[in-house]
Write an enzyme that holds these catalytic residues in place. Structure first.
Site, PDB file in Angstrom:
ATOM      1  CG  ASP A 126     -26.670 -18.666  70.106  1.00 45.10           C
ATOM      2  OD1 ASP A 126     -26.637 -17.672  70.851  1.00 45.10           O
ATOM      3  OD2 ASP A 126     -27.223 -18.657  68.989  1.00 45.10           O
ATOM      4  CG  HIS A 133     -35.370 -14.096  67.582  1.00 42.93           C
ATOM      5  ND1 HIS A 133     -35.097 -13.676  66.294  1.00 42.93           N
ATOM      6  CD2 HIS A 133     -34.799 -15.326  67.699  1.00 42.93           C
ATOM      7  CE1 HIS A 133     -34.389 -14.611  65.675  1.00 42.93           C
ATOM      8  NE2 HIS A 133     -34.200 -15.623  66.491  1.00 42.93           N
ATOM      9  NE  ARG A 142     -43.342 -23.567  65.116  1.00 45.57           N
ATOM     10  CZ  ARG A 142     -42.058 -23.216  65.269  1.00 45.57           C
ATOM     11  NH1 ARG A 142     -41.131 -23.757  64.518  1.00 45.57           N
ATOM     12  NH2 ARG A 142     -41.711 -22.338  66.190  1.00 45.57           N
ATOM     13  CD  GLU A 199     -29.695 -15.522  65.213  1.00 47.44           C
ATOM     14  OE1 GLU A 199     -29.048 -16.041  66.146  1.00 47.44           O
ATOM     15  OE2 GLU A 199     -30.688 -16.066  64.676  1.00 47.44           O
ATOM     16  CD  GLU A 201     -27.458 -14.461  69.902  1.00 50.51           C
ATOM     17  OE1 GLU A 201     -27.062 -14.991  70.953  1.00 50.51           O
ATOM     18  OE2 GLU A 201     -27.720 -15.099  68.860  1.00 50.51           O
ATOM     19  CG  ASP A 231     -25.334 -16.827  66.452  1.00 49.67           C
ATOM     20  OD1 ASP A 231     -24.316 -17.400  66.048  1.00 49.67           O
ATOM     21  OD2 ASP A 231     -26.424 -17.399  66.647  1.00 49.67           O
ATOM     22  NE  ARG A 235     -31.430 -15.604  59.990  1.00 54.11           N
ATOM     23  CZ  ARG A 235     -31.291 -15.747  61.295  1.00 54.11           C
ATOM     24  NH1 ARG A 235     -31.305 -16.952  61.849  1.00 54.11           N
ATOM     25  NH2 ARG A 235     -31.109 -14.699  62.062  1.00 54.11           N
ATOM     26  CD  GLN A 238     -31.152 -20.866  61.474  1.00 57.16           C
ATOM     27  OE1 GLN A 238     -30.732 -19.799  61.022  1.00 57.16           O
ATOM     28  NE2 GLN A 238     -31.710 -20.954  62.658  1.00 57.16           N
ATOM     29  CE1 TYR A 242     -36.074 -25.525  60.351  1.00 59.74           C
ATOM     30  CE2 TYR A 242     -36.185 -25.570  62.747  1.00 59.74           C
ATOM     31  CZ  TYR A 242     -36.808 -25.445  61.530  1.00 59.74           C
ATOM     32  OH  TYR A 242     -38.156 -25.238  61.482  1.00 59.74           O
ATOM     33  CE  LYS A 251     -28.402 -19.810  64.154  1.00 60.25           C
ATOM     34  NZ  LYS A 251     -28.932 -18.473  64.457  1.00 60.25           N
ATOM     35  CB  THR A 255     -19.919 -16.243  67.100  1.00 63.44           C
ATOM     36  OG1 THR A 255     -20.694 -17.345  66.620  1.00 63.44           O
ATOM     37  CG2 THR A 255     -20.697 -15.490  68.157  1.00 63.44           C
ATOM     38  CB  THR A 347     -32.163 -12.888  67.957  1.00 62.91           C
ATOM     39  OG1 THR A 347     -31.326 -13.806  67.256  1.00 62.91           O
ATOM     40  CG2 THR A 347     -32.297 -11.610  67.158  1.00 62.91           C
ATOM     41  CD  GLU A 361     -36.594 -11.392  64.663  1.00 66.45           C
ATOM     42  OE1 GLU A 361     -35.368 -11.464  64.877  1.00 66.45           O
ATOM     43  OE2 GLU A 361     -37.417 -11.096  65.550  1.00 66.45           O
TER      44      GLU A 361
HETATM   45 CA    CA Z   1     -28.305 -16.997  67.942  1.00 69.72          CA
END
Ligand code: CA
Length: 418
Positions: A126, A133, A142, A199, A201, A231, A235, A238, A242, A251, A255, A347, A361
């Site tokens: 992936d 995104h 950030r 997600e 995709e 996907d 969250r 994650q 991550y 993840k 999928t 994404t 998002e």
């Molecule tokens: Ca993805």
């Protein structure tokens, strides 16, 4: 731009049919409890290629290709055979074809068919290649000044996912449990995900294998076709897991892919370029010709017993990196690629709020609930069904991908309480 290729299958000639003769997407189906066969969608029907081959109506001069209920043998055979297959099936189904009487017994109504995984997934990788995104997610975590990581404009960032959790459209997805960060420095908790997400995709399906590094042009030739890909992402899991190695269990639940592989030849008229490069890229990533496609995409959310709401409208052409660039980058280390490898695009978000390809998002980290028919959502609730759709719009015809659907069912009771 090419126009509609007319078929003696009348429903394939309707301007709104997702499966005109121009498309001929590749799937695997069964009816009642019969064995699964390979077929191509044509209008309201599936043409049974396993039967056509067995009856001597589809001789491509090769060993049998459709005696197994997956497309991997065809995928491995390469571009010359892919073209020959399309030419042969197009001739059999074209308006006025003398073969109609022989072929018609092997048309199966799509409405009564069960669709299965169209190919055996070798491995799943992936990527994170949508600029909007990456910018949105980076801004949330950030701030806008440091939204894009310093490598982002130079490398199609990816991670190795799991082939074992790729499922076909229609498969229910159970809300996962996982380890989630506790408040401040408290001990983390083990709980059902409360921020389960989609997600949106595209998936590129690798046909021919490679051994050493390949160019972008060679990578394009290796790709058999494309599917829609959801996907699923937890969250909260994650966010805790991550760093530093990327997503893992967040993840790994599932999928989902759409049931039809749309071959590259079907979407060739819709090729388009990646957006202007913001910084020069290394030569091995240069694209010799347009490598993206103009594919209109949407996501619908349907609560149990409720009406669906379209929550995303975007386009595959928003991607910063193309699948051939991703595939070429994947081989730079000498990494061998195999028939059946699946590459998630990342994404696909666009520049507007409506074009954001994840609930993370759309709801801006859960802070801004979005309106749906009869309520609001930040993340997916139990028994919501998510439906991804995609199409290329041609002159008097469309190329559809078939729905990529998954219903999220409630988490199990604590799986370790025993
Ligand atoms: Ca993805």
């Amino acid at each position: 731009m090419t126009s509609l290729i007319r078929s003696w299958v009348d429903s394939a000639n309707a301007p709104d049919s997702p499966f005109p003769l121009n498309n001929l997407p590749c799937g695997v189906f069964s009816v009642d409890n019969s064995a699964a066969h390979c077929g191509m969608a044509i209008g309201d029907f599936i043409v049974d290629l396993t039967m056509l081959e067995a009856k001597g109506l589809l001789d491509l001069g090769a060993a049998r290709l459709f005696d197994v209920p997956v497309w991997n043998k065809v995928m491995e055979a390469g571009p010359a055979l892919w073209a020959a297959l399309r030419a042969k099936v197009t001739a059999l189904l074209a308006e006025g074809a003398a073969s109609r009487a022989a072929v018609e017994p092997y048309l199966v109504p799509r409405a009564g068919a069960t669709l299965h995984m169209p190919f055996r997934v070798a491995e799943y990788t992936d990527f994170y290649a949508g600029r909007h995104h990456a910018f949105n997610v980076g801004t949330m975590f950030r701030g806008p000044e440091n939204a894009l990581p310093p490598n982002w404009l130079h490398i199609p960032i990816g991670y190795n996912g799991r082939a074992s959790s790729v499922v076909v459209s229609g498969t229910e997805v159970r809300r996962p449990w996982g380890q989630v960060k506790g408040p401040d420095h408290a001990v983390p908790s083990f709980q059902p995900s409360r921020r389960f997400d989609i997600e949106l995709e595209m998936g590129a399906v690798v046909g021919t294998p490679s051994e050493g590094p390949v160019t972008v042009a060679e990578a394009d030739d290796m790709i058999f076709g494309y599917v829609l890909l959801n996907d699923w992402s937890a969250r909260d899991i994650q966010a805790w897991e991550y760093q530093p190695l990327g997503p893992f269990q967040a993840k790994a639940t599932a999928t989902t892919i759409s049931p039809w592989i749309v071959m590259k030849a079907a979407i060739e008229p819709f090729r388009t370029s990646t957006p202007a490069r913001e910084v020069p890229q290394l030569p091995y990533l240069h694209e010799p010709r347009p490598m993206l496609y103009d594919i209109a995409l949407e996501v619908a959310l349907q609560p149990e017993g409720g009406a669906e709401t379209i929550i995303v409208r975007t386009n595959y052409a928003e991607m910063y990196y193309s699948a051939p660039q991703q595939l070429a980058h994947h081989t730079t280390s000498g990494c061998a690629m195999n028939t059946g490898d699946l590459l998630g695009s990342g994404t696909i978000s666009g520049p507007t709020k409506e074009s954001r390809g994840s609930l993370l998002e759309l709801s801006w980290g859960g802070k801004e609930p979005i309106a749906i028919a009869g309520g609001t959502r930040t993340f997916i609730e139990d028994n919501d069904t998510l439906i991804l759709r995609g199409q290329c719009r041609g002159d008097g015809y469309i190329i559809g991908f078939g729905d990529c659907t998954g219903k999220v069912i409630p988490a199990l009771a604590d799986p370790y309480a025993r």
